[in-house]
Design an enzyme around this catalytic site. Sequence first.
Site, PDB file in Angstrom:
ATOM      1  N   ALA A   1      38.951  29.563  -0.744  1.00 17.83           N
ATOM      2  CA  ALA A   1      38.126  30.609  -0.140  1.00 17.83           C
ATOM      3  C   ALA A   1      38.834  31.951  -0.024  1.00 17.83           C
ATOM      4  O   ALA A   1      38.176  32.976   0.210  1.00 17.83           O
ATOM      5  CB  ALA A   1      37.649  30.165   1.243  1.00 17.83           C
ATOM      6  N   TYR A   2      40.150  31.987  -0.160  1.00 13.71           N
ATOM      7  CA  TYR A   2      40.857  33.253  -0.049  1.00 13.71           C
ATOM      8  C   TYR A   2      40.491  34.142  -1.234  1.00 13.71           C
ATOM      9  O   TYR A   2      40.832  33.851  -2.384  1.00 13.71           O
ATOM     10  CB  TYR A   2      42.365  33.042   0.001  1.00 13.71           C
ATOM     11  N   SER A   3      39.780  35.205  -0.948  1.00 10.52           N
ATOM     12  CA  SER A   3      39.272  36.122  -1.971  1.00 10.52           C
ATOM     13  C   SER A   3      38.472  35.384  -3.034  1.00 10.52           C
ATOM     14  O   SER A   3      38.471  35.750  -4.211  1.00 10.52           O
ATOM     15  CB  SER A   3      40.423  36.908  -2.621  1.00 10.52           C
TER      16      SER A   3
END
Length: 344
Positions: free
Chosen positions: A54-56
Amino acid sequence: MQYRPLGRTGIKVSPYCLGAMMFGAMGNSDDDETTRIIHQALDAGINFIDTADAYSQGSSEEVVGKALRGRRDGVVLSTKFYHPMGKDPNQQGGSRRWVTRAVEDSLRRLQTDYIDIYQLHRPAPDTDIEETLFVLDDLMRAGKVRAIGTSTFPAADIVEAQWVAERRGLSRFRIEQQPYSILNRGIENAILQTCQRYGMGVSAWSPLAKGMLSGKYRKGQPTPDTLRAKYFPKLMSDVRSLEAVERLVALAQDAGVPLTHMAIAFVLSHPGITSAIIGPRTMAQFDDLLAGAGFALDDALLDRIDEIVPPGADIAPLEGSAYVPPAIKQPELRRRPMSERAAA
């Protein structure tokens, strides 16, 4: 760099874990700089890197994958799944349907054929933990995952997962991620003891309390123009936190160390903590944090910190980053029907 056992897995990791949340579109989109940060961390002996799909929306994993070309074998690589990765309601959570796809997507972005630690990013109340454990067990048997873990689980959920794994003969969670800092000590009440009881490693996220312990956010001063202030607007309005920060700044000055070094050293002083996740956005931030790797707090300094923020106390707002049980967010789950509320 010294190394610590990751619970009872036999894996050894550095006390500093390089967090990659700020690598990519939501933080630093300069791939050259973030690659230099990763390489400098490896050169300094940091062998533990943490990211998430989900990070970026995947670009953090892509940055890490590119940077680890030729150096993958020397890294304990952790990534996570759970948060939405598209508009489809099934592109999230802990179901077999999603996890079997999510792991393949992460492997592709990370340019690797195995993940050392694969973690459920948040509890998934709509999915039996047995469902998630079964698919993770299959991934371990297939060699795609080496160990499994969780993030920001309540103590009761940690116990349930351990019990289900034992009862069903499944691989069990070996590591837990929790928010832990001088300003956020709530996990000292039950979670750390629970993880220690089950031989789980614990990596601490937000050891600088969302930047409050960076020294940039001070009482009576203008709000700095930072990403943290943008994402977490309550940083400069929480009086109790700001007052504690002022006392901690003075304490660090008396000790002759930067506040950031004292904050990380505090986290690493707890016997239940395996690693502190440092999440620099720039090389300058990384250099500052790395410079404190050799600093340790003595008992006298820890006693003074306890006087400012008592053990087990949470005084800094996490602003939605920590897990909130459904009954806290949904009034109907904590209220009986009107016809059943009276005692007689």
